[in-house]
Structure formats: structure tokens, C-alpha cells
Design a protein around this motif. Sequence first.
Motif, PDB file in Angstrom:
ATOM      1  N   VAL A  21      12.468   4.392   0.604  1.00 10.37           N
ATOM      2  CA  VAL A  21      13.579   5.289   0.910  1.00 10.37           C
ATOM      3  C   VAL A  21      13.200   6.735   0.614  1.00 10.37           C
ATOM      4  CG1 VAL A  21      15.950   5.927   0.300  1.00 10.37           C
ATOM      5  CG2 VAL A  21      15.333   3.513   0.559  1.00 10.37           C
ATOM      6  N   SER A  22      12.527   6.954  -0.523  1.00  8.23           N
ATOM      7  CA  SER A  22      12.156   8.320  -0.910  1.00  8.23           C
ATOM      8  C   SER A  22      11.175   8.929   0.085  1.00  8.23           C
ATOM      9  CB  SER A  22      11.566   8.333  -2.325  1.00  8.23           C
ATOM     10  OG  SER A  22      10.350   7.598  -2.364  1.00  8.23           O
ATOM     11  N   GLU A  23      10.276   8.112   0.636  1.00  3.85           N
ATOM     12  CA  GLU A  23       9.332   8.620   1.636  1.00  3.85           C
ATOM     13  C   GLU A  23      10.050   9.033   2.916  1.00  3.85           C
ATOM     14  OE1 GLU A  23       6.447   5.554   2.172  1.00  3.85           O
ATOM     15  OE2 GLU A  23       5.455   5.928   0.225  1.00  3.85           O
ATOM     16  N   ILE A  24      11.077   8.270   3.298  1.00  4.81           N
ATOM     17  CA  ILE A  24      11.822   8.589   4.521  1.00  4.81           C
ATOM     18  C   ILE A  24      12.569   9.909   4.371  1.00  4.81           C
ATOM     19  CG2 ILE A  24      13.750   7.873   6.008  1.00  4.81           C
ATOM     20  CD1 ILE A  24      12.924   4.972   5.475  1.00  4.81           C
ATOM     21  N   VAL A  25      13.205  10.116   3.200  1.00  4.28           N
ATOM     22  CA  VAL A  25      14.042  11.310   3.018  1.00  4.28           C
ATOM     23  C   VAL A  25      13.267  12.499   2.478  1.00  4.28           C
ATOM     24  CG1 VAL A  25      16.117   9.921   2.660  1.00  4.28           C
ATOM     25  CG2 VAL A  25      14.792  10.656   0.670  1.00  4.28           C
ATOM     26  N   GLY A  26      11.978  12.272   2.099  1.00  2.00           N
ATOM     27  CA  GLY A  26      11.155  13.382   1.622  1.00  2.00           C
ATOM     28  C   GLY A  26      11.515  13.829   0.222  1.00  2.00           C
ATOM     29  N   MET A  27      11.763  12.861  -0.664  1.00  2.00           N
ATOM     30  CA  MET A  27      12.068  13.164  -2.058  1.00  2.00           C
ATOM     31  C   MET A  27      11.232  12.274  -2.963  1.00  2.00           C
ATOM     32  SD  MET A  27      16.257  13.462  -1.841  1.00  2.00           S
ATOM     33  CE  MET A  27      16.442  13.875  -3.591  1.00  2.00           C
ATOM     34  N   GLN A  28      11.146  12.631  -4.241  1.00  2.00           N
ATOM     35  CA  GLN A  28      10.442  11.809  -5.203  1.00  2.00           C
ATOM     36  C   GLN A  28      11.326  10.635  -5.626  1.00  2.00           C
ATOM     37  OE1 GLN A  28       7.240  12.143  -6.258  1.00  2.00           O
ATOM     38  NE2 GLN A  28       7.119  13.808  -4.735  1.00  2.00           N
TER      39      GLN A  28
END
Length: 588
Positions: free
Chosen positions: A97-104
Motif C-alpha cells: 500500500v505504501s508503495e502505491i501511495v508513495g509513502m513510507q
Amino acid sequence: MKIIHKRIYITLIFILLLISGLGARLVQLQLVSTESFTDKKINLIEGSVKQRTQEMVVDDGRGKFEDKNGQSLTSITHNRLVLFPFLEKMKWPVQQVSEIVGMQPKELTNRLANAKTPVVITKELSHAQVEKINALKVPGVFGIPLKDERPVPLAEHLIGLEAQSRQIIEEKYSDKLKNGAIKSTTPVGISGMQRAFDEFLLPEQESKLLYHVDRLGGPMFGIDVKYTGTANPYYPVSVRTTLDLSAQELVENTLNHYKLKDGGAVLIDIKNNKVIAMASRPSINKKDPFKKQNGSDSVENRLLTPQTPGSIFKTVTAAAALEQNKIQPSFTYNCDKSIYGNNVEEDHQKGQLTFEESFAQSCNATFAQLAKEMIISNPNTLEQYADKLGLIQPVGWTGDVFHFEHFKQFLGEKSGRVWTNEREKKVPNAVAQTAIGQLDVKVTPLAVANMMATIARGGEKKQVKAVDALEYKNNTSLYTFKEHKLKGDTINKATAASMQQLLKGVVQSEKGTGRRFQTLPYEVAGKSGTAEINVKDDIVNKWFAGYFPADDPKYAMVVVDLNTKSAISPTNSVFYDIVKGMYDLNTR
């Protein structure tokens, strides 16, 4: 022994009665009074569900206000990531999920720590990101469009406010309250069009994401998050206004840039007589909108409230003089004199001016003299021509809508006036003051804008619209607001044509009070006005009203700065920038 047995029997009977009483109470709670417990009508089922349910409201279900192109005027929709609290207690693909939204990943888990309600990650998501998140089909992880209030409200006085008001609900919607269609906490319109159209806007049902929890906050019945919302294809209803979002933003930003504190601007489409943009100042105090300040509350729309017009009213005096053939070619007026006949200060002396020059340079003496002559033969001249130009009666759209008689789009719009004392028509100085828009003259800025549109159309009077239609959720029409004529007599076409030339002269003349607008890409016709409010403190109302392009009129506009000082008023700058902005919008 018999005594002991007797006591046992009594005890057993007491226990039996107690158990029966408890049983009856349980029957009442679970079967009989489940939806109307005690005199307070408590809904036990609803309360039980609420106790073990956590929810997130996606949409409150209330009808919306849109601009003429269908864009929301009150909210902005953003795609957001929503995480439910029970994720903290389970394994879920946080890395993915974090990779999709561009967050850690840690940013997401930190937001979930000790959360009791669904967490909204405020980072804007693209449509593609939303699709990827939802394709994971992870319970409690959603990419959804959420509506946020606009950071800078648009047309807030015109659209109005909504709030909880038990008093309004009990007074207006007691039947709906009794049958459960609405609750006492349902927001209702309390001002502007929110109030005028309230009955059409009431919500059918909220749209929610919800889940059931146990006493520890963990998910019950598995971990499925459910969506609840109305399946009705017709509701909620949208109010399709006549406003243009880009024009409205232009007007709001221009008023904010020049820090206009009291007054506003209104822009009208001349052909259809529709409001394109309307912004009033001061801004609404959301915490206490009805608190009085300087005699008015912040929720009051200054553009619907009568104001002293000053020289704007010379338009009425000029139209009356033209239509009654009081203007003699080449005749000049002594503009070194005041309206009372004495000499004005040297720096205000204008010499001998013709009627056309007097209008362009706003010579008070000319219009005082004309009014005194006209009122001898007809004491009602000034109010008759004010009415012919639409300045007396309310000009907003009024008509019957379904069972609503005399429905008003502009709730709170007030009437204008010329006189408050009939005896003053016989007092020359009072007539002179009235002729130049002073003394008791008061008109709404909306009516002044409508007057300019009326002249630009050749004298045709129309009601002003702010709403075109009510539309169902499926975009079919519920009601269309047809064009209405404004009642009463009008100026004739010849008078309107002469007035058009006079209004052009204000801008085109070398000494005209509107000569600043000569450099605009659109040619402007109009009239300035400076109304004295407090002579001692040099407090005035500063106006400019007109239309553009002058030779092919499309827009009528009024800008007014109330209770200001003439030397610092930004009225002309606001008018200038809005005209230029409209040119840029139309040519980009």
C-alpha cells in the motif's frame, strides 16, 4: 415447621414475581418499546447498533449547489486513502500500500497507532492509485473520493449556511421528524439559498463506510467493512445555479487582493439576466454569523441590502429628463454652483457644461436643476423612473414552484426607495439632494446591476436569476426556472439608446469620471457614484456600475465599497481587474 414452609413459599413467590418482572422488562426492551423507549422516545435498536458500530461518513446526503457547468461550488472532491483502526491488530500488506501511495510504511502504521476511528490519509491520490489500492481487496483499506469544504468559500452569502437547528426542524418539518425521515440533528439551511431551497435539499440518507466491533474495538462477524448509502436514483437533488465557477473565483480573488472590507461585486449575464458571480463582504463569521456589527450581521448579503447610491442615481434623473424632453440642445448648466445655488470650492468647479458633459463629469448642479423643473409638473417623477429602471421593487426571481407560492431565489432581498416623506417633494433642497442619490434614496447593488442590464438591452426589464434548475441525482430535471419579466412600465427604446451614449461618455470623455477604463480590452459604459454617509469623517459609499463590451453588451456589473474613504477606496481597481479578468477568461 409450618412457619418455615410459609416463609419459603413467600420467598419463592417473591423470587417468581421478581423474575416475571425482569422478564416483562426484557420483553418491553427487546420486543415492545425497541424504537420508542420512555417518554424521550429512545430508539434502543439504533442505540445498540451505534454502540457496537464505528463509521465514517462519506457524504451527508444533503443536496448540493453546482455552477452552470455542473461543478461543485461548496466542496472539492479529493481521492484519499482510508484505513480502519482494526488494521493495527492484524497483518496487512502495508509495504504494498505504501508503495502505491508513495509513502513510507512507518508513516501509515504511525497514523493507525491507537486510532479509534477511520484514518484519512490527506495525500492526494490519482485515479490510477485508487484503482490499484482497491484492486488489493484488503479489508479496511480503501481508496475513495472524499468531499472537503473549499478552503476559500465561494458566493457564501448567496449560497448561505447550513447548521443544526432543532427549532427550525420542529417548526417546518415536524411531520418528517415524527415519521423518522429526518432527525433533530439533521442540518438545515439557516441563510441564503441553503435556506430558500432547504426543503429540496434535505438528505434522504447518509453514505457511510462502517464496521461492527466488539467491546475491545476488534472486528465482529469477520472483518468486512460495509458501505451504506441511498440507492435512490433521484436523491439527493442538485441546485444548478447560474454562477460560473471561474468568474466567481475571479471576483472573490479580486476583492481579497484589494482588501475590500464592506460591500462587494455582482456580475450579470445581460442576455439572460443571470448572476454569473456575486461576492459580498465582510466574510461570514462562521462561529457567530448573526452577531451584529455596525448594525449588520456578517451573514447579511450587502448586495441585496439597500445602500445610498450617490451619483449612480443620476442615471434615473437623466432618463426622466430625456423621456420628458427636458434637454435642450447646446444648453449649458453652471457647474461652478452647488445643488443649493452657491459657489463650490474652486478645485471642484467645472464651468459651463452641456447635459452630456454634466453626466460624464457628474455635475451635481445640472441634475438638481432638472429634477426641480420636472417635479413641478409631476411630483412623482423620480420614483416613477426609478421603478421603470427596476430600482424600487425586488428584482430577484420570484414565482410559484410546486406548492410554494411566491418562491424567492434571493431570500432576504429588500426593496429600494426614493422618498420617506412625501412633503419633501415640495422642498427644493430635498429634491436637489434626491436627484443626486442622497437624502433618503436607497437601492440594492443587485438592482443597480439590473438597471445597467436593462439599459443595455434597450429598456427590457427582467427578473434576475441565480438558479436555472433543480436536478435529480440521475441528471434529469425536477424543475426549471423560466425567465420572468419584471413587472411595471419601462423606459422607451429611444431613451435607452440615449442612456447608452451617456454611459459610454462617462468612460470615453477626456474628463469623464470613468476615463480610467479606457485602457481595458473591453470597452466599458457606466456611471460612478460617491454617496456621502458621514460628511464630518469623510465616510462615503464608493460605486461604479456599468456594462461591457459597450457596443455588444454581454455583462453588467456593480462594484461598491461601503462606509469607506473616497481617497483609499479600491472600487475602480476592482472593477478594472474584473473586466480584464473576464476578457482573459473569454479569450484563453
